[in-house]
Enzyme design. Structure first.
Site, PDB file in Angstrom:
ATOM      1  N   ASP A 260       0.815  -0.932   0.195  1.00 46.56           N
ATOM      2  CA  ASP A 260      -0.028  -0.057   0.084  1.00 46.56           C
ATOM      3  C   ASP A 260       1.101   1.244  -0.086  1.00 46.56           C
ATOM      4  OD1 ASP A 260      -1.981   1.777   0.458  1.00 46.56           O
ATOM      5  OD2 ASP A 260      -2.984   0.863   2.111  1.00 46.56           O
ATOM      6  N   HIS A 356     -10.016  -1.214  -7.072  1.00 39.00           N
ATOM      7  CA  HIS A 356      -9.967   0.213  -6.372  1.00 39.00           C
ATOM      8  C   HIS A 356      -8.688   0.799  -6.982  1.00 39.00           C
ATOM      9  CE1 HIS A 356      -9.175   2.519  -2.716  1.00 39.00           C
ATOM     10  NE2 HIS A 356      -7.881   2.238  -2.657  1.00 39.00           N
TER      11      HIS A 356
HETATM   12  C1  HEM Z   1      -8.623   1.000   4.312  1.00 37.17           C
HETATM   13  C2  HEM Z   1      -8.770   1.611   3.195  1.00 37.17           C
HETATM   14  C3  HEM Z   1      -7.846   1.436   2.069  1.00 37.17           C
HETATM   15  C4  HEM Z   1      -7.008   0.407   1.536  1.00 37.17           C
HETATM   16  C5  HEM Z   1      -6.682  -0.876   2.395  1.00 37.17           C
HETATM   17  C6  HEM Z   1      -6.395   0.597   0.543  1.00 37.17           C
HETATM   18  C7  HEM Z   1      -5.660   0.112  -0.364  1.00 37.17           C
HETATM   19  C8  HEM Z   1      -4.953   0.572  -1.554  1.00 37.17           C
HETATM   20  C9  HEM Z   1      -4.037  -0.244  -2.284  1.00 37.17           C
HETATM   21  C10 HEM Z   1      -3.588  -1.871  -1.862  1.00 37.17           C
HETATM   22  C11 HEM Z   1      -3.822   0.370  -3.354  1.00 37.17           C
HETATM   23  C12 HEM Z   1      -2.749   0.043  -4.517  1.00 37.17           C
HETATM   24  C13 HEM Z   1      -1.315   0.195  -4.142  1.00 37.17           C
HETATM   25  C14 HEM Z   1      -0.818   1.907  -4.087  1.00 37.17           C
HETATM   26  O1  HEM Z   1      -0.964   2.340  -5.187  1.00 37.17           O
HETATM   27  O2  HEM Z   1      -0.983   2.222  -2.808  1.00 37.17           O
HETATM   28  C15 HEM Z   1      -4.273   1.635  -3.197  1.00 37.17           C
HETATM   29  C16 HEM Z   1      -4.186   2.651  -4.104  1.00 37.17           C
HETATM   30  C17 HEM Z   1      -4.718   3.762  -3.896  1.00 37.17           C
HETATM   31  N1  HEM Z   1      -5.582   4.323  -2.970  1.00 37.17           N
HETATM   32 FE1  HEM Z   1      -6.429   3.292  -1.452  1.00 37.17          FE
HETATM   33  N2  HEM Z   1      -7.055   2.013  -0.020  1.00 37.17           N
HETATM   34  C18 HEM Z   1      -7.937   2.475   1.023  1.00 37.17           C
HETATM   35  C19 HEM Z   1      -8.291   3.671   0.933  1.00 37.17           C
HETATM   36  C20 HEM Z   1      -8.388   4.776   0.158  1.00 37.17           C
HETATM   37  C21 HEM Z   1      -9.098   5.714   0.217  1.00 37.17           C
HETATM   38  C22 HEM Z   1      -9.969   6.346   1.282  1.00 37.17           C
HETATM   39  C23 HEM Z   1      -8.702   6.632  -0.663  1.00 37.17           C
HETATM   40  C24 HEM Z   1      -8.892   8.195  -1.220  1.00 37.17           C
HETATM   41  C25 HEM Z   1     -10.084   8.611  -0.987  1.00 37.17           C
HETATM   42  C26 HEM Z   1      -7.582   5.974  -1.427  1.00 37.17           C
HETATM   43  C27 HEM Z   1      -6.835   6.455  -2.558  1.00 37.17           C
HETATM   44  C28 HEM Z   1      -5.995   5.769  -3.250  1.00 37.17           C
HETATM   45  C29 HEM Z   1      -5.239   6.172  -4.343  1.00 37.17           C
HETATM   46  C30 HEM Z   1      -5.319   7.715  -4.719  1.00 37.17           C
HETATM   47  C31 HEM Z   1      -4.157   5.075  -4.753  1.00 37.17           C
HETATM   48  C32 HEM Z   1      -3.400   5.208  -5.919  1.00 37.17           C
HETATM   49  C33 HEM Z   1      -4.008   4.740  -7.156  1.00 37.17           C
HETATM   50  C34 HEM Z   1      -2.877   4.886  -8.287  1.00 37.17           C
HETATM   51  O3  HEM Z   1      -2.199   6.057  -8.451  1.00 37.17           O
HETATM   52  O4  HEM Z   1      -2.532   4.053  -8.858  1.00 37.17           O
HETATM   53  N3  HEM Z   1      -7.258   4.593  -0.730  1.00 37.17           N
HETATM   54  N4  HEM Z   1      -5.136   1.724  -1.984  1.00 37.17           N
END
Ligand code: HEM
Length: 448
Positions: A260, A356
């Site tokens: 993450d 996601h």
């Molecule tokens: C417990 C809640 C969450 C989990 C477990 C989670 C997990 C992840 C994972 C595994 C990734 C892919 C790896 C990475 O690029 O970091 C990701 C990407 C991302 N997440 Fe989350 N996330 C959560 C909540 C959120 C929330 C609330 C937001 C914003 C409103 C968010 C925004 C993003 C963004 C902007 C990316 C990167 C996308 C990209 O540039 O490829 N996430 N998240």
């Protein structure tokens, strides 16, 4: 510190947003510079009293080590790494993720206004500066020398303390003319199950350190400084992987087991500052926020019992990335760009429509981006019998209405991850720029 000792200190493992210019690790020759560690300083004080303290601080670690051989053993890299208090930005934003974190919000006490808040920020800044340098919390309500001793023997351990102001702070201090539009309340999201008592707050403090005792020591020292000025509104405790636990520096994992942080903007990117930090706005009411950033804080519970029932290939489709190494399902390694158009032999998108990582990517959100810098949390078993665990999601941006809000709106409409999450608390805080030498954090607001 001897040359050999310096050589034994390896470089810090970057476990979060890389490239922080505001940390110095012992490899860069810092531990033997002006940053006298708490361990050395207290050792000196014990031997020579108050004079020793001053001498210890002025003379530097090398002089002290030469006179007390039993104290010369090098701190580990983890202990000796020091984040800088002064700078253009506050620490704890681009600092690599730390192993332990405390978030605490305060409300000003009845009768406390701008003057009391300014005095508190002045005291807090002085304490934060000392602790981040690995020195004891001299001062405090009990007077000099009454450090709790909780962090005795440890070095700075990458301690950072970050201060922010919530929307309600401005009315209580008569500063509504300086209230930034970026602190407008967040819209309601369909998946919200927010607990008002654990949301928002007049003042917010984020503490991070690579040692649990150092982090707790800072929490206590800062709470003691508050005295009658404010009362704790809520507090949350979190953690990340300990630096050095992996064979090489790696992106962190969360409690769902996913890598993450991969898609985070990087400080080396041209538009990083524009996305994360508030630009200069001379003569405008928010002028005081120059170099600052807005933190959106969400306590997001993970429904782990449900999540863990999914086979790994389904978990991977929920995110759009492989669990083992974080590589996009479209192929390559963790750092390969996602190919959002790639279809499999069955003609279906390899990274599903509701994955996601697809839905949250800047590409699908008109460039909206934020720096995610979370801590995991685990507060035992909740009343429903499942782990009270998840993510203290903290994201940093120049404007939440161009970062968090559009992305969360979209996730809320059809993200494959949302059924496994519950947003339980929320806050938005204006985190001013870093204090210059001789200044306290927030001075440009409180004395404007
Ligand atoms: C417990 C809640 C969450 C989990 C477990 C989670 C997990 C992840 C994972 C595994 C990734 C892919 C790896 C990475 O690029 O970091 C990701 C990407 C991302 N997440 Fe989350 N996330 C959560 C909540 C959120 C929330 C609330 C937001 C914003 C409103 C968010 C925004 C993003 C963004 C902007 C990316 C990167 C996308 C990209 O540039 O490829 N996430 N998240």
């Amino acid at each position: 510190m001897s040359k050999t000792q310096k050589q034994t200190l390896a470089k810090t493992a970057a476990t979060g947003p890389p490239g922080s210019p505001a940390t110095r690790s012992p490899g860069a020759g810092t531990a033997g510079g002006t940053g006298v560690s708490r361990r050395r300083l207290l050792g000196t004080a014990g031997a020579a009293g108050a004079t020793g303290l001053v001498l210890g601080a002025a003379g530097g670690a090398a002089g002290y080590a030469a006179t007390r051989p039993e104290e010369t053993a090098a701190l580990t890299t983890v202990g000796a790494t020091e984040a800088m208090f002064h700078g253009k930005h506050q620490p704890g934003i681009t600092t690599p993720l730390q192993a332990r974190g405390h978030l605490v919000a305060f409300d000003l006490a009845a009768g406390a206004g701008r003057k009391e808040a300014a005095a508190l920020l002045r005291r807090w800044s002085a304490v934060a500066k000392e602790l981040m340098a690995g020195r004891p919390a001299a001062g405090g309500p009990d007077g000099p020398g009454h450090d709790t001793g909780i962090a005795l023997d440890a070095g700075p351990s990458s301690l950072t303390v970050t201060f922010g102001f919530g929307r309600t702070f401005f009315a209580r201090t008569g500063l509504t003319a300086r209230l930034p539009a970026a602190l407008d309340p967040l819209p309601a999201f369909s998946a919200d199950a927010l607990d008002a008592g654990r949301s928002n707050g007049d003042l917010w403090v984020q503490i991070g350190a690579d040692d649990a005792l150092v982090a707790f020591h800072a929490l206590r020292a800062l709470q003691r400084e508050v005295a009658d000025t404010a009362r704790v509104r809520w507090q949350m405790n979190g953690f990340n992987r300990t630096p050095g636990a992996t064979a090489r520096p790696m992106t962190a994992r969360n409690l769902m087991g996913q890598i993450d942080g991969t898609g985070n903007p990087k400080p080396s990117e041209e538009d990083f500052d524009r996305r994360v930090f508030v630009p200069a706005s001379p003569g405008k009411p928010q002028e005081w926020m120059e170099g600052g950033s807005y933190a959106v804080v969400r306590r997001i519970r993970m429904l782990l019992d449900d999540w863990e029932k999914l086979p790994v290939d389904r978990q991977e489709r929920v995110i759009g990335r492989r669990k083992a190494d974080g590589a996009p399902l479209s192929g390559g390694t963790e750092t390969t760009e996602m190919d959002l158009d790639k279809a499999g032999p069955d003609g279906r998108l390899v990274i599903p429509d509701n994955a996601h990582a697809r839905i949250s990517s800047p590409e699908k959100n008109g460039g909206a981006a934020m720096l995610r810098r979370p801590f995991s949390y685990h507060d035992g078993i909740a009343e429903d019998g499942a782990p009270d665990a998840g993510l203290l999601f903290i994201c940093w941006q120049a404007d939440p209405f161009r970062g968090f809000v559009p992305v969360q709106r979209k996730l809320d409409r059809g993200d494959a991850l949302s059924p496994f999450l519950r947003h339980e608390a929320s806050g938005v805080f204006a985190v001013p720029g870093g204090a210059a030498e001789g200044e306290y954090v927030g001075q440009r607001l409180l004395e404007s």
